[in-house]
Design an enzyme around this catalytic site. Structure first.
Site, PDB file in Angstrom:
ATOM      1  N   LEU A  49      -2.838   4.535  -0.710  1.00 29.87           N
ATOM      2  CA  LEU A  49      -4.211   4.062  -0.905  1.00 29.87           C
ATOM      3  C   LEU A  49      -4.392   2.739  -0.161  1.00 29.87           C
ATOM      4  O   LEU A  49      -4.679   1.700  -0.768  1.00 29.87           O
ATOM      5  CB  LEU A  49      -4.498   3.920  -2.403  1.00 29.87           C
ATOM      6  CG  LEU A  49      -4.572   5.244  -3.163  1.00 29.87           C
ATOM      7  CD1 LEU A  49      -4.524   5.009  -4.668  1.00 29.87           C
ATOM      8  CD2 LEU A  49      -5.822   6.028  -2.775  1.00 29.87           C
ATOM      9  N   HIS A  50      -4.263   2.791   1.161  1.00 26.58           N
ATOM     10  CA  HIS A  50      -4.261   1.565   1.962  1.00 26.58           C
ATOM     11  C   HIS A  50      -5.528   0.729   1.741  1.00 26.58           C
ATOM     12  O   HIS A  50      -5.478  -0.396   1.251  1.00 26.58           O
ATOM     13  CB  HIS A  50      -4.169   1.902   3.452  1.00 26.58           C
ATOM     14  CG  HIS A  50      -2.938   2.612   3.873  1.00 26.58           C
ATOM     15  ND1 HIS A  50      -1.668   2.077   3.739  1.00 26.58           N
ATOM     16  CD2 HIS A  50      -2.768   3.820   4.474  1.00 26.58           C
ATOM     17  CE1 HIS A  50      -0.774   2.924   4.225  1.00 26.58           C
ATOM     18  NE2 HIS A  50      -1.421   3.994   4.673  1.00 26.58           N
ATOM     19  N   ASP A  51      -6.660   1.261   2.185  1.00 26.86           N
ATOM     20  CA  ASP A  51      -7.891   0.480   2.210  1.00 26.86           C
ATOM     21  C   ASP A  51      -8.478   0.222   0.823  1.00 26.86           C
ATOM     22  O   ASP A  51      -8.945  -0.893   0.557  1.00 26.86           O
ATOM     23  CB  ASP A  51      -8.921   1.154   3.117  1.00 26.86           C
ATOM     24  CG  ASP A  51      -8.477   1.171   4.571  1.00 26.86           C
ATOM     25  OD1 ASP A  51      -7.538   0.420   4.919  1.00 26.86           O
ATOM     26  OD2 ASP A  51      -9.062   1.924   5.366  1.00 26.86           O
ATOM     27  N   SER A  86       0.817  -1.222   0.000  1.00 28.89           N
ATOM     28  CA  SER A  86       0.000   0.000   0.000  1.00 28.89           C
ATOM     29  C   SER A  86       0.846   1.265   0.000  1.00 28.89           C
ATOM     30  O   SER A  86       0.411   2.305  -0.502  1.00 28.89           O
ATOM     31  CB  SER A  86      -0.970   0.011   1.184  1.00 28.89           C
ATOM     32  OG  SER A  86      -0.291   0.079   2.425  1.00 28.89           O
TER      33      SER A  86
END
Length: 329
Positions: free
Chosen positions: A242-244, A197
């Site tokens: 943009l982790h999630d 991520s």
């Protein structure tokens, strides 16, 4: 036309959780059966409130129930919220109206169990917050692990430093005992961690594209502007990870990441390394922990672990997908 597969999004909104929901809807790949909230970025009652408001803003609250998560982590208190990145109410500077939909009587964990029975062998679960709800479901019914087709979660750090402590990523640190229950259960997991991520970034040009896309992405653009500013205040370079959303993307296409098989063991005993995710690759050329029968047995619970970015450009896909499901401005 082939029916879209069922999915549950388990989330602690949170800015990137919010845009992850819009991204999921925009892909048109999934039949979202429930939006289950959990404590994490903020306490559980606040994330439940945010989840209901987001369901209304994205026009799904009439047919997608929003469930309240567990009121606290399984055993590790206190935990610290992440309002420094997400704002005091979790959604930056936004104040979104609550949904008028009824409040379900089922908890998040109960909804997960029911849906795993209704859609046995078909259900995908995507978790973008601490794994408290999933662990509670497993404690109540260990067979949940074998009814789920795929479990993808955002969390952990396999080969890179943590983002909350030198060795721990926030979601795992917030409830390490829950994470260890889940990752030792035999559930078919894919860990979308900081290794991947932190390599898919949202940049100023991406923000400009969302702002130019019209009123349907205005909310997402405001949220991401706030998120980028938070990362800049904390030493960033004007971009944000943009982790999630990446975890949601991997549910549909693993080509967004480079992944390997292996076991992930969570450190639960030490405050110094609390929440560290120790990755033991299945392809290792040596035997680890042979002097410990318990650890040797634990390493049999394997899954997929993201070790870096894949061949498909996730940042580009995120920006082009969001406008396909407009939000209320």
């Amino acid at each position: 036309m082939t029916a879209r597969p069922p999915i549950v999004l388990d989330s602690d909104p949170g800015i990137d959780d919010a845009v992850a929901l819009q991204y999921l809807l925009g892909t048109d790949l999934w039949d979202l059966k429930a939006y289950t909230s959990t404590g994490g970025n903020l306490p559980a009652e606040a994330t439940y409130t945010n989840a209901r408001a987001l369901a209304r803003a994205l026009r799904i609250d009439a047919h997608v129930p929003v469930h309240r998560g567990a009121g606290r982590p399984l055993s590790r208190l206190p935990y610290r919220e992440a309002s420094a990145f997400h704002g005091p109410a979790g959604l930056g500077d936004e104040t979104l109206p609550d949904s008028t939909a009824p409040h379900p009587t089922e908890s998040s964990a109960q909804a997960l169990l029911r849906l795993s029975r209704e859609y046995e062998g078909e259900l995908t679960v995507c978790a973008t917050g601490p794994l408290t709800n999933v662990a509670i479901a497993l404690l109540e019914d260990p067979h949940f692990a074998h009814r789920v087709r795929k479990f993808v979660f955002m969390g952990g750090a396999a080969q890179v430093p943590g983002n909350f402590t030198p060795v721990a990523e926030f979601n795992i640190w917030a409830d390490p005992d829950a994470a260890e229950i889940v990752l030792s259960s035999g559930i078919p997991f894919t860990m979308v961690d900081l290794d991947a991520s932190h390599r898919w970034l949202f940049r100023p040009d991406d923000l400009a594209a969302l702002e130019a896309a019209g009123p349907g992405t205005a909310l997402a653009a405001r949220l991401m502007r706030t998120y980028m500013a938070a990362y800049t205040r904390h030493g960033g370079d004007g971009t944000c990870p943009l982790h999630d959303p990446l975890a949601v993307g991997v549910c549909g296409d693993e080509a967004f990441v480079e992944a390997a098989d292996g076991a992930v063991v969570v450190e639960c005993a030490s405050e110094l390394t609390r929440g560290q995710t120790v990755f033991v690759p299945a392809a290792a050329r040596r035997v680890y922990y042979s002097e410990s029968p318990a650890l040797t047995a634990r390493l049999q619970a394997t899954g997929r672990v993201a070790l870096g970015p894949g061949t498909r450009d996730f940042s580009a896909d995120f920006v082009t997908t969001l406008p396909r499901w407009p939000a209320t401005p």
